[in-house]
Motif scaffolding. Structure first.
Motif, short mmCIF file in Angstrom:
data_model
loop_
_atom_site.label_atom_id
_atom_site.label_comp_id
_atom_site.label_asym_id
_atom_site.label_seq_id
_atom_site.Cartn_x
_atom_site.Cartn_y
_atom_site.Cartn_z
N GLU A 446 -8.29 1.41 -4.17
CA GLU A 446 -8.32 1.89 -5.55
C GLU A 446 -6.94 1.82 -6.21
O GLU A 446 -6.83 1.72 -7.44
CB GLU A 446 -8.86 3.32 -5.63
N GLU A 447 -5.87 1.87 -5.39
CA GLU A 447 -4.53 1.78 -5.97
C GLU A 447 -4.23 0.35 -6.45
O GLU A 447 -3.38 0.14 -7.32
CB GLU A 447 -3.47 2.18 -4.94
N MET A 448 -4.92 -0.63 -5.87
CA MET A 448 -4.64 -2.03 -6.19
C MET A 448 -5.36 -2.50 -7.44
O MET A 448 -5.28 -3.67 -7.80
CB MET A 448 -5.03 -2.92 -5.01
N THR A 449 -6.08 -1.60 -8.12
CA THR A 449 -6.77 -1.99 -9.35
C THR A 449 -5.80 -2.19 -10.50
O THR A 449 -6.12 -2.86 -11.48
CB THR A 449 -7.82 -0.94 -9.74
N ASP A 515 4.16 13.35 -11.37
CA ASP A 515 3.64 12.27 -12.21
C ASP A 515 3.88 10.88 -11.62
O ASP A 515 3.48 9.88 -12.23
CB ASP A 515 4.30 12.33 -13.60
N ALA A 516 4.54 10.79 -10.47
CA ALA A 516 4.84 9.47 -9.88
C ALA A 516 3.55 8.75 -9.51
O ALA A 516 2.58 9.36 -9.06
CB ALA A 516 5.73 9.63 -8.66
N LYS A 517 3.54 7.44 -9.71
CA LYS A 517 2.35 6.64 -9.38
C LYS A 517 2.80 5.35 -8.69
O LYS A 517 3.97 4.95 -8.77
CB LYS A 517 1.56 6.32 -10.65
N PRO A 518 1.87 4.69 -7.99
CA PRO A 518 2.23 3.43 -7.32
C PRO A 518 2.82 2.42 -8.30
O PRO A 518 2.30 2.24 -9.40
CB PRO A 518 0.89 2.94 -6.76
N GLY A 519 3.91 1.79 -7.88
CA GLY A 519 4.63 0.85 -8.75
C GLY A 519 5.90 1.43 -9.31
O GLY A 519 6.77 0.70 -9.78
N ASP A 520 6.04 2.79 -9.28
CA ASP A 520 7.30 3.41 -9.66
C ASP A 520 8.33 3.14 -8.57
O ASP A 520 7.99 2.85 -7.41
CB ASP A 520 7.13 4.92 -9.85
N LEU A 521 9.60 3.23 -8.92
CA LEU A 521 10.67 3.12 -7.92
C LEU A 521 11.09 4.51 -7.50
O LEU A 521 10.97 5.48 -8.26
CB LEU A 521 11.86 2.35 -8.49
N VAL A 522 11.57 4.64 -6.28
CA VAL A 522 12.03 5.93 -5.78
C VAL A 522 13.46 5.77 -5.29
O VAL A 522 13.79 4.80 -4.58
CB VAL A 522 11.10 6.47 -4.66
N TYR A 539 7.49 2.83 -4.62
CA TYR A 539 6.52 3.87 -4.26
C TYR A 539 5.12 3.24 -4.27
O TYR A 539 4.74 2.55 -5.21
CB TYR A 539 6.59 5.02 -5.26
N VAL A 540 4.35 3.49 -3.18
CA VAL A 540 3.00 2.91 -3.06
C VAL A 540 1.92 3.98 -3.03
O VAL A 540 0.76 3.68 -2.79
CB VAL A 540 2.90 2.01 -1.81
N GLY A 541 2.31 5.25 -3.29
CA GLY A 541 1.34 6.34 -3.31
C GLY A 541 1.24 7.07 -1.99
O GLY A 541 1.71 6.60 -0.95
N ASN A 542 0.62 8.27 -2.03
CA ASN A 542 0.39 9.08 -0.82
C ASN A 542 1.68 9.36 -0.04
O ASN A 542 1.67 9.42 1.19
CB ASN A 542 -0.63 8.42 0.09
N GLY A 543 2.80 9.51 -0.76
CA GLY A 543 4.05 9.85 -0.09
C GLY A 543 4.67 8.71 0.69
O GLY A 543 5.55 8.94 1.52
N MET A 544 4.25 7.47 0.42
CA MET A 544 4.78 6.30 1.15
C MET A 544 5.53 5.39 0.20
O MET A 544 5.22 5.29 -0.99
CB MET A 544 3.64 5.52 1.80
N MET A 545 6.55 4.70 0.75
CA MET A 545 7.27 3.68 -0.02
C MET A 545 7.41 2.44 0.83
O MET A 545 7.35 2.48 2.07
CB MET A 545 8.65 4.18 -0.44
N LEU A 546 7.60 1.31 0.15
CA LEU A 546 7.88 0.04 0.80
C LEU A 546 9.31 -0.33 0.42
O LEU A 546 9.64 -0.42 -0.76
CB LEU A 546 6.91 -1.04 0.32
N ALA A 547 10.18 -0.50 1.42
CA ALA A 547 11.60 -0.70 1.13
C ALA A 547 12.25 -1.52 2.23
O ALA A 547 11.70 -1.70 3.32
CB ALA A 547 12.31 0.65 0.99
N GLY A 553 9.82 -2.52 5.59
CA GLY A 553 8.53 -1.94 5.96
C GLY A 553 8.27 -0.67 5.18
O GLY A 553 9.01 -0.31 4.25
N TYR A 554 7.21 0.02 5.57
CA TYR A 554 6.81 1.26 4.89
C TYR A 554 7.53 2.46 5.51
O TYR A 554 7.87 2.46 6.70
CB TYR A 554 5.30 1.47 5.01
N SER A 555 7.75 3.49 4.70
CA SER A 555 8.37 4.74 5.17
C SER A 555 7.70 5.91 4.49
O SER A 555 7.30 5.82 3.32
CB SER A 555 9.87 4.77 4.86
N ASN A 556 7.61 7.01 5.21
CA ASN A 556 7.07 8.25 4.66
C ASN A 556 8.23 9.03 4.03
O ASN A 556 9.11 9.50 4.74
CB ASN A 556 6.41 9.07 5.77
#
Length: 575
Positions: A446-449, A515-522, A539-547, A553-556
Motif C-alpha cells: 500500500e505504501e508503493m501506491t 506527519d512523516a510519510k514514505p519518501g520523506d528524508l530523515v 524514510y520508507v515508513g513503519n520506523g524504517m529508512m533506506l540509507a 540497506g534498511y535500518s530501524n
C-alpha cells in the motif's frame, strides 16, 4: 586515429516520412551532442598546404594556411617513457641516501619528507592526466552513439525500401548485417557525402542483394523440405545438449572470473608486511605523543586534543591494490605508505602565552641598619603548549587521491574484503572490517501506491548491498549517505545536483515525526565528529529508512542509537 561518425543530411521528404522521422530525429540529436563534445576537445594550430587553381591560366599553386585541428590524445605510454629516465635517477639517488640514513637522523628525516613530496607529485600528475583525457573520452562516446543512430536510420530505410517476408527472420538478419557491413565500408573510405538518401543507396542495394539470396535459399529449402526437417531436428537436439554443457561452463567460468577479479592479487607476505609497516608508523606516532613533554620540554603547561590512532587494514590493502592496478610487493608500496600516513595523521602544536604574576620577597636594609622584608608582584610569561592530533580516517582518503575508475576498484575490493576475510581476523586486528549483509525489509504494497515514492524505491533498491565509500556519488564509485540520496532523487524526477547532508536538509521542509510519510528524508546529527547534520536516509515508513550505511540497506530508526542522533524529517519540494 579512429574516423569520426558521418553527419548525415536529410531531405524534407525523409524528415516527413512517418517510417523514418523518428530515426531522423534520433540521428540529428546524436549529431548535435557529438559536435558539442568534439568542440570541447583541445585544439592546436597546424600549418596545412592548400592547392589553388588560377581560373585564368589554369596553373595550380600551393598556399599555406593555418587551421585549427584536434590535439593528439595524451598517451599513457608517452608519459611513462618521458618520466622513466628521471625516475631511474631518483631511485638510484634514494638508494644511496638510504645507505647513510642510519648514521644521520637529520638526513633520514629530510629524505622521508622529500620522498613524500615526490610521491604526492606523482599522485597530482596522475590526477591531472585523467582530467585532461575527459573531453577525449566524452567525444569518443558521443561518436559511438552517433554511429548507432546512423545505422538505425539506414536499416529503417533499407526495410522501408525493400521489405522482407514477415515469416523469414533469417532474411531480416541478413539485411541488417549487410547494411552494417556497407556502412562500415563507406565510413572507412569516406563515401558519406550528399543527402542521407543518397548515402543510403548502397546500403539499400546491399539489402536487396541479401533479400534475393534469402529468397533463393527459401526456395531451395521448400524443394527439399523433408530432408531439411530431419537435419533441423538433429541439429536442435545437438544444440540443446551443447547449450546445457556450455551454459554450465559459462556460469562456472563467470563465477570464477568474478571471484578472481575481486580477490587481492598480492601475496600474503606483501599484504601482511604492508599492514605491519603502517601499524609500526602508528606505534611510532603514539610513542611520540607519550614522550612529547620530554622531547619538547620548556613549556609551563601542556594541553592535548588527540584523535584515536588506528585504521582498518582492509581499507589499507584495498587502497594499495586499487592504486597499483593489481599485484604489488612491499618494496613497491613503501613510499605510498608514507604518503597515506601523512594524509591520515596530522600532529600539530600551537603555543599560547599569558602574562602572569608571581610573588617575590626582598630583604631591605633601613638607614639605621635594621633589615626588613618586602614582597612584590613580578610579571612573567606563562607558556601553554597545545598538542593536537587529527585522524582524517584512512577510508576518507581514496576519493581525494584516486580517479573514478580507481575508486570503483577500491569499492569492489571493500565489498568483498578481497575475498580474504581470514587475512585480518578481528581478534588480532580489532579495527578490521567484516563482511556484512544488508538488512532486508519488505515495504508494504500500500505504501508503493504513491508514484513518486515508488519511483524513488525503484532506483534506490538497485544499490542495496553496495559498500559505503566516503565521497562516493555514483554506482561506479559506490556511495556515501548524501551521495546515495542525491543520486536516487536525481534519478526519480528531481534535479538537485550532488548535495551533502546539510544541503539536502536545506532544500526540504521540516516535518514532524507524526506527519512523516514514505519518501520523506530523515536527518541525523553528530553520528561522527562533525558539527551539524552528518547522516541522511530515505524514510520508507513503519520506523524504517533506506540509507548508505555499511553496506547500503534498511535500518530501524527507532533504536536507541538513531533516536539519540535524530535531527528531523524533511519533505522534498515538488520536482
Amino acid at each position: 586515429m579512429e574516423k569520426r561518425a558521418p553527419r548525415l543530411q536529410f531531405t524534407d521528404e525523409e524528415r516527413a516520412d512517418p517510417v523514418l522521422k523518428k530515426s531522423v530525429r534520433r540521428e540529428q540529436k546524436a549529431a548535435v551532442k557529438a559536435d558539442r563534445a568534439q568542440a570541447k576537445v583541445p585544439k592546436r594550430t597546424a600549418l596545412r598546404r592548400q592547392p589553388a587553381v588560377d581560373p585564368a591560366t589554369g596553373k595550380v599553386t600551393t598556399r599555406l594556411k593555418f587551421e585549427e585541428v584536434d590535439k593528439k590524445k595524451p598517451s599513457k605510454l608517452t608519459h611513462a617513457v618521458r618520466d622513466a629516465p628521471g625516475n631511474a635517477v631518483l631511485m638510484q639517488f634514494h638508494r644511496e641516501i638510504r645507505q647513510s640514513e642510519d648514521e644521520n637522523v637529520g638526513v633520514e628525516a629530510a629524505h622521508k619528507s622529500e620522498e613524500a613530496t615526490e610521491t604526492g607529485g606523482c599522485l597530482m600528475r596522475s590526477a591531472h592526466r585523467s582530467h585532461k583525457l575527459k573531453p577525449y573520452r566524452k567525444s569518443a562516446k558521443a561518436e559511438k552513439r552517433l554511429d548507432r543512430a546512423n545505422l538505425g536510420y539506414l536499416q529503417k530505410k533499407a526495410v522501408r525500401d525493400n521489405p522482407q517476408p514477415s515469416g523469414n527472420p533469417f532474411a531480416h538478419w541478413r539485411q541488417k548485417r549487410a547494411v552494417k557491413k556497407q556502412y562500415a565500408a563507406a565510413k572507412r573510405t569516406g563515401q558519406f557525402t550528399g543527402s542521407a538518401g543518397k548515402t543510403a543507396e548502397n546500403t539499400v542495394k546491399a539489402g536487396k542483394t541479401a533479400a534475393r539470396e534469402s529468397r533463393r535459399a527459401a526456395a531451395f529449402v521448400g524443394r527439399h523440405r523433408n530432408g531439411f526437417l530431419i537435419v533441423a531436428g538433429v541439429f536442435l537436439v545437438l544444440v540443446l545438449l551443447l547449450n546445457v554443457l556450455s551454459s554450465s561452463s559459462v556460469l562456472l567460468e563467470g563465477a570464477l572470473s568474478g571471484v578472481a577479479v575481486s580477490t587481492y592479487p598480492s601475496t600474503d607476505d606483501a599484504m601482511l608486511g604492508a599492514e605491519a609497516a603502517y601499524a609500526q608508523k602508528e606505534a611510532d606516532l603514539q610513542n611520540e605523543i607519550n614522550r612529547y613533554k620530554q622531547r619538547h620540554g620548556g613549556y609551563d603547561e601542556y594541553h592535548y586534543t588527540l584523535d584515536k590512532i588506528g585504521h582498518d587494514p582492509y581499507v589499507l590493502i584495498s587502497i594499495l591494490t586499487a592504486w597499483h592496478g593489481g599485484e604489488w610487493t612491499l618494496d613497491e608500496v613503501r613510499d605510498m605508505l608514507s604518503t597515506l600516513f601523512s594524509k591520515e595523521y596530522q600532529l600539530t602544536q600551537t603555543v599560547e602565552t599569558e602574562t602572569r604574576y608571581r610573588t617575590e620577597t626582598d630583604t631591605v636594609t633601613d638607614p639605621d641598619g635594621t633589615t626588613h622584608t618586602e614582597t612584590r608582584q613580578v610579571p612573567y610569561t606563562y607558556t601553554i603548549c597545545n598538542v593536537k592530533l587529527h585522524n582524517e580516517d584512512l577510508s576518507h582518503i581514496p576519493i581525494s587521491i584516486m580517479n573514478e575508475d580507481q575508486v570503483g576498484v577500491y569499492s569492489m575490493y571493500m565489498s568483498t574484503l578481497g575475498n580474504r576475510p581470514d587475512l585480518f581476523p578481528t581478534s588480532a586486528y580489532p579495527n578490521a572490517s567484516t563482511v556484512k549483509k544488508p538488512t532486508e525489509y519488505d515495504i508494504p504494497p500500500e505504501e508503493m501506491t504513491d508514484a513518486r515514492f515508488a519511483a524513488m524505491m525503484t532506483e534506490a533498491r538497485k544499490y542495496i548491498g553496495y559498500p559505503y565509500v566516503w565521497g562516493g556519488s555514483s554506482p561506479k564509485t559506490s556511495f556515501d549517505c548524501s551521495g546515495y540520496v542525491s543520486w536516487v532523487i536525481n534519478h526519480s524526477g528531481w534535479n538537485v545536483g550532488r548535495l551533502g547532508a546539510q544541503g539536502l536538509c536545506d532544500i526540504c521542509t521540516p516535518v514532524s515525526p507524526v506527519d512523516a510519510k514514505p519518501g520523506d528524508l530523515v536527518f541525523f546529527e553528530h553520528t561522527y565528529d562533525t558539527d551539524g547534520i552528518s547522516h541522511v536516509g530515505i524514510y520508507v515508513g513503519n520506523g524504517m529508512m533506506l540509507a548508505a550505511g555499511d553496506p547500503i540497506g534498511y535500518s530501524n530508526i527507532e533504536t536507541s542509537y538513531w533516536q539519540s542522533h535524530f535531527y528531523t524529517f524533511g519533505r522534498l519540494p515538488n520536482p
